[in-house]
Motif scaffolding. Structure first.
Motif, short mmCIF file in Angstrom:
data_model
loop_
_atom_site.label_atom_id
_atom_site.label_comp_id
_atom_site.label_asym_id
_atom_site.label_seq_id
_atom_site.Cartn_x
_atom_site.Cartn_y
_atom_site.Cartn_z
N ASP A 198 0.84 -1.18 0.00
CA ASP A 198 0.00 0.00 0.00
C ASP A 198 0.89 1.25 0.00
O ASP A 198 1.66 1.46 0.92
CB ASP A 198 -0.89 -0.06 1.26
CG ASP A 198 -1.75 1.17 1.43
OD1 ASP A 198 -1.62 2.09 0.62
OD2 ASP A 198 -2.53 1.19 2.39
N PRO A 199 0.80 2.07 -1.08
CA PRO A 199 1.70 3.23 -1.12
C PRO A 199 1.35 4.19 0.01
O PRO A 199 0.21 4.62 0.12
CB PRO A 199 1.41 3.85 -2.49
CG PRO A 199 0.05 3.39 -2.85
CD PRO A 199 -0.14 2.05 -2.20
N GLY A 200 2.28 4.51 0.84
CA GLY A 200 1.99 5.44 1.93
C GLY A 200 1.78 4.73 3.25
O GLY A 200 1.35 5.33 4.21
N ALA A 201 2.06 3.44 3.30
CA ALA A 201 1.96 2.71 4.57
C ALA A 201 3.31 2.07 4.85
O ALA A 201 3.90 1.47 3.97
CB ALA A 201 0.88 1.65 4.48
N VAL A 282 -0.23 -7.00 -5.95
CA VAL A 282 -1.18 -8.10 -5.85
C VAL A 282 -0.66 -9.21 -4.95
O VAL A 282 -1.42 -9.99 -4.39
CB VAL A 282 -1.55 -8.63 -7.27
CG1 VAL A 282 -0.38 -9.35 -7.91
CG2 VAL A 282 -2.77 -9.54 -7.22
N ILE A 430 -4.00 9.02 4.85
CA ILE A 430 -3.47 10.16 4.13
C ILE A 430 -4.42 11.34 4.29
O ILE A 430 -5.59 11.26 3.91
CB ILE A 430 -3.32 9.84 2.62
CG1 ILE A 430 -2.57 8.52 2.42
CG2 ILE A 430 -2.64 10.99 1.89
CD1 ILE A 430 -1.10 8.55 2.66
N VAL A 431 -3.91 12.40 4.85
CA VAL A 431 -4.74 13.57 5.12
C VAL A 431 -4.65 14.55 3.95
O VAL A 431 -3.56 14.82 3.44
CB VAL A 431 -4.30 14.25 6.42
CG1 VAL A 431 -5.13 15.49 6.68
CG2 VAL A 431 -4.40 13.28 7.58
N ASP A 436 -6.35 19.70 -2.49
CA ASP A 436 -6.34 18.41 -3.17
C ASP A 436 -7.62 18.20 -3.97
O ASP A 436 -8.72 18.37 -3.46
CB ASP A 436 -6.16 17.28 -2.15
CG ASP A 436 -4.75 17.22 -1.61
OD1 ASP A 436 -3.83 17.12 -2.43
OD2 ASP A 436 -4.57 17.34 -0.39
N ALA A 440 -8.80 13.89 -9.13
CA ALA A 440 -7.38 13.60 -9.42
C ALA A 440 -6.83 12.56 -8.45
O ALA A 440 -6.00 11.74 -8.84
CB ALA A 440 -6.55 14.89 -9.35
N VAL A 441 -7.30 12.60 -7.20
CA VAL A 441 -6.87 11.59 -6.23
C VAL A 441 -7.38 10.21 -6.66
O VAL A 441 -6.65 9.22 -6.64
CB VAL A 441 -7.35 11.94 -4.81
CG1 VAL A 441 -7.18 10.76 -3.87
CG2 VAL A 441 -6.60 13.15 -4.28
N PHE A 444 -5.27 9.04 -9.34
CA PHE A 444 -3.97 8.57 -8.82
C PHE A 444 -4.07 7.12 -8.38
O PHE A 444 -3.22 6.29 -8.71
CB PHE A 444 -3.54 9.47 -7.64
CG PHE A 444 -2.42 8.88 -6.83
CD1 PHE A 444 -1.11 8.96 -7.26
CD2 PHE A 444 -2.69 8.23 -5.62
CE1 PHE A 444 -0.08 8.41 -6.52
CE2 PHE A 444 -1.66 7.68 -4.87
CZ PHE A 444 -0.36 7.77 -5.32
N TYR A 445 -5.13 6.79 -7.64
CA TYR A 445 -5.26 5.41 -7.16
C TYR A 445 -5.53 4.44 -8.31
O TYR A 445 -5.07 3.31 -8.31
CB TYR A 445 -6.36 5.31 -6.11
CG TYR A 445 -5.89 5.76 -4.75
CD1 TYR A 445 -4.87 5.07 -4.11
CD2 TYR A 445 -6.42 6.87 -4.13
CE1 TYR A 445 -4.40 5.47 -2.86
CE2 TYR A 445 -5.97 7.29 -2.88
CZ TYR A 445 -4.96 6.59 -2.26
OH TYR A 445 -4.50 7.00 -1.04
N GLU A 447 -4.51 4.81 -11.39
CA GLU A 447 -3.24 4.61 -12.10
C GLU A 447 -2.47 3.49 -11.42
O GLU A 447 -1.86 2.64 -12.05
CB GLU A 447 -2.38 5.89 -12.05
CG GLU A 447 -2.76 6.90 -13.11
CD GLU A 447 -2.09 8.25 -12.85
OE1 GLU A 447 -1.28 8.37 -11.90
OE2 GLU A 447 -2.40 9.20 -13.59
N PHE A 448 -2.55 3.49 -10.10
CA PHE A 448 -1.84 2.47 -9.32
C PHE A 448 -2.44 1.09 -9.56
O PHE A 448 -1.73 0.15 -9.91
CB PHE A 448 -1.90 2.84 -7.83
CG PHE A 448 -1.23 1.84 -6.93
CD1 PHE A 448 0.14 1.84 -6.78
CD2 PHE A 448 -1.98 0.89 -6.25
CE1 PHE A 448 0.77 0.91 -5.96
CE2 PHE A 448 -1.36 -0.04 -5.43
CZ PHE A 448 0.02 -0.03 -5.28
N GLU A 451 -1.93 -0.27 -13.08
CA GLU A 451 -0.57 -0.74 -13.29
C GLU A 451 -0.30 -2.04 -12.55
O GLU A 451 0.42 -2.91 -13.02
CB GLU A 451 0.38 0.35 -12.78
CG GLU A 451 1.82 0.16 -13.16
CD GLU A 451 2.68 1.26 -12.53
OE1 GLU A 451 2.41 2.43 -12.80
OE2 GLU A 451 3.59 0.93 -11.75
#
Lengths: 595, 164
Positions: A198-201, A282, A430-431, A436, A440-441, A444-445, A447-448, A451
């Motif tokens: 998880d990006p950001g964890a 995954v 994520i705050v 923001d 777009a957020v 962003f997810y 896109e993740f 991919e």
């Protein structure tokens, strides 16, 4: 053995090492030696303190003095003033952002006051490379205790504690152990999922870096309970420090007779091997993780059969996440009842969150279940950065959703977050502030997930791509109102038909932002405006009358889109502008705006 | 000795290193990913020839080797630059403007993500979370971490550091 009267703890987590904490340790040791105090003062590199925002962090015991943003050059002063003369170095103390007063010790810092450290109990207190320090804090006595119980009693204790899987699923851990226990086989496996994708964890990494033995001990307990002799840790290759510390912990545990044959003089045989991941989100999914450990593409398969019946090399396998394991020894040391007394009715114990984004105190926190978001964001997190307005907090990463102002007083637990359209996930928090842009957020997810989709099932492989294309259209101002309906419909189809958790939850960030921030989507589509000012395609850079004609912007512009004579107001050619923002960064007079 | 044969000798030595690693494995079953990790650390990347070598040595079809190499983002079939640059695109970095930082790198280096500059000096990648979220946005050059990269000027300064 030397009797230390003082300990200097230096944070050795990845964040602090990036800002030179290794050099700080060396310098401190050098100056302690120079002061002839190496017998009395111990310098230790510990795991993460959690207060990453102000790293590198140095803490001095016994008085808990908490120094922030220390540099190697400060080491001499710290030793000469604090250690030798007993005078605190004021300028390096943490200052409370609201009162602006210096706080002399960590017990009085808002960041720590509301925290409760169970899984992180040793992080920042012990030297993770030293097994004796872990043992000194009751390490491996939970294993001894478990060995005096029957396998069923061990499982019952975990069940009674109410511990649920911390990797995201929230499945009752004791029940999972029981399934693996009841499936008879000549070989069973215990797997620790340390593929934190998880990006950001970064809680799992911090536990492995700061307290690797807690995971080793818990895996041995699990091995005893389900009847497995082999443990495997599946860890991301991108975590070199965690790998190094874990390898050392396993090696030391073997030497101390805590892994291998006849553990603690009993019949228990258990050993641990490390398997490396290679960067695939995954693989956090159990079945995909198992295939990856077998050296294959990390593609998931349908459940049942569950790993508890047929997992690694088709043998019964119990998979738990790092944080789940880190809780296990405490359950035995303090009792299942103690553990179950923390938290809410259905979510027991604590949860570690990686608090990040537009918040003052970025860092790793551990709080009792049932705490409110308001307490986390404002008390522990110190509020929103730069005095901006709170907009939303995203939990659950790419599988989760957003919570807003109205949810601030909801107690955080597994079920409440799901009821609010988000989820606990692995613990990323994520705050976001008013700047923001929510479509777009969501993009962003997507896109993740697009991919990271492994490509095995069509709903996820093709579906996430189509969702992403629609979001791209919308954020470029080319969307139509029909696109919103398509987004919704397609999202539901993917949720219903995708093979594994990745696909089934991939549309969540879209559905959640569509529900809560519908107006923002409409603004992008109908008014061709991005209210938060983030979507480049919908913005124009303009030069205002504040321009004095210094030509700095024209010189920095990579496409020569800015023209104007010296000492005269400049002009941006919108045709040529690529909206890189270099001019705005360069302008000293705040004469360039985007709208 | 011609330069060509120097190259061959060097390559042979690298292959021998890899062969030794494979021969010493206690168990070949399920070892493909760890072998590829080793191979990439020896060769720097995983070209076709190395994949064929690994397949033969492990008794695994080359199609399966390629399947694994192309599946995982950590494996690369293109040589990385002398100074590999990675921009963190984890969520914490993203909300603090990492996507814009990445754009500046692309522009300054004239390459896209996954590419290497013509002189072989820099390669550019995006990665998801190095876990230094307190320093967001974060850029890595090799293993060196640069934190709180906010402006185009700071990006240029990083690149300049590695220009001889």
């Amino acid at each position: 053995m030397s009797k230390f009267t003082m300990h200097i703890l230096v944070c050795g987590g990845t964040g602090c090492i990036s800002s030179q904490s290794n050099e700080i340790v060396e310098q401190l040791k050098f100056h302690i030696n120079a002061a002839n105090m190496s017998e009395e003062v111990q310098v230790l590199k510990t795991g993460c303190f959690g207060f990453c925002e102000k790293g590198p962090v140095v803490k001095i015991l016994p008085d808990n003095t908490f120094y922030v943003q220390v540099t190697p050059e400060d080491a001499e002063e710290l030793v000469k003033e604090h250690i030798v003369k007993g005078r605190k170095v004021e300028r390096l103390l943490y200052s409370d952002p609201t009162t602006e007063k210096k706080v002399s010790d960590s017990k009085h810092m808002d960041f720590y006051k509301k925290q409760m450290r169970v899984a992180l109990r040793n992080c920042g207190f012990i030297d993770p490379d030293n097994i004796e320090e872990y043992i000194a804090r009751d390490g491996y006595s939970a294993l001894g205790q478990a060995l005096s119980m029957t396998q069923q009693e061990v499982i019952d204790e975990v069940k009674k504690s109410g511990l649920r899987g911390r990797g995201g699923g929230g499945f009752p851990t004791g029940l999972k152990w029981e399934f693996a226990y009841k499936n008879e086989a000549d070989q069973k496996y215990v797997v620790c999922n340390a593929d934190e994708g998880d990006p950001g964890a970064f809680m799992d990494r911090s536990i492995l870096e700061g307290d690797p033995h807690s995971v080793v001990e818990a895996m041995a307990i699990c091995g005893y309970a389900i009847g497995a002799t082999q443990g495997l840790v599946y860890i991301r290759a991108e975590y070199p420090l965690a790998i190094k510390r874990l390898e050392k912990a396993i090696k030391d545990a073997r030497e101390y007779g805590l892994l291998g044959k006849n553990i603690l003089g009993s019949d228990l045989e258990f050993d641990i091997e490390i398997k490396f991941g290679a960067g695939a989100f995954v693989c956090g999914e159990e079945t995909a993780l198992i295939h990856s450990m077998e050296g294959m593409r990390g593609e998931p398969t349908t459940k049942p059969p569950f790993p508890a019946a047929s997992g690694y090399w088709a043998k019964p396998t119990n998979v738990n996440n790092v944080e789940t394991f880190a809780n296990i020894p405490v359950i035995f040391l303090k009792g299942a009842d103690w553990f179950a007394s923390i938290g809410t009715e259905k979510s027991k114990g604590t949860k570690v969150f990686a608090l990040a984004g537009k918040i003052n105190n970025v860092g790793l926190i551990e709080v009792p279940m049932g705490i409110t978001l308001r307490e986390v964001i404002y008390d522990i997190g110190g509020g929103i950065k730069d005095g901006k307005k709170f907009k939303s907090v995203q939990t659950g990463g790419p599988s989760g959703g957003c919570l807003t102002e109205k949810d601030l007083d909801t107690p955080i637990d597994f079920d409440n977050l799901i009821a609010k359209g988000s989820m606990m996930g692995s613990g990323g928090m994520i705050v976001m502030d008013e700047d923001d842009c929510m479509p777009a957020v969501a993009k962003f997810y997507l896109e993740f997930t697009e991919e990271e989709s492994c490509g095995k099932c069509t709903p996820c492989r093709v579906g996430t791509k189509r969702l992403l294309e629609i979001l791209e259209k919308i954020t470029q101002g080319k969307g139509t109102m029909e696109d919103i309906d398509t987004l919704r419909e397609l999202s539901h189809v993917i949720k219903d038909t995708a093979l594994c958790g990745l696909g089934q939850t991939a549309p969540n960030p879209i559905l959640s932002t569509l529900d809560i921030f519908y107006d923002e989507y409409v603004a992008h589509i109908k008014d061709k405006k991005c209210p938060a000012g983030q979507c480049n395609a919908l913005l124009q850079y303009k030069i205002t009358d504040k321009c004095i004609g210094c030509t700095a912007c024209a010189r920095v512009c990579p496409t020569n889109a800015i023209s104007g004579a010296v000492k005269q107001k400049h002009l941006i050619d919108q045709e040529k502008c690529i909206k890189c923002g270099a001019c705005m960064d360069k302008c000293k007079f705040a004469a360039i705006i985007k709208e | 000795m011609s330069c060509e044969s120097c190259k061959n000798e060097l390559a042979n030595e690298l292959y021998a290193q890899l062969a030794k690693f494979i021969d010493e494995l206690p168990e070949k079953r399920g070892a493909l990913i760890s072998v590829l990790h080793k191979a990439q650390s020896i060769f720097g990347y995983l070209p076709r020839e190395v994949q064929i070598f690994v397949g033969k040595k492990l008794g695994v079809p080359v199609s399966q080797v390629y399947g694994v190499v192309s599946f995982y983002s950590f494996f690369t079939m293109i040589p990385k630059g002398k100074y590999p640059i990675s921009v963190c695109l984890g969520t914490a970095c993203y909300v603090r403007g990492a996507d814009k930082v990445l754009d500046v790198f692309k522009r300054e280096l004239g390459i896209e993500v996954g590419q290497t500059t013509a002189d072989g000096k820099f390669s550019l990648d995006a990665l998801r979370c190095v876990g230094a979220c307190g320093l967001a946005p974060v850029v890595l050059v090799g293993e060196k971490v640069y934190g709180r990269i906010g402006t185009a000027e700071e990006v240029k300064k990083i690149i300049a550091e590695y220009q001889e």
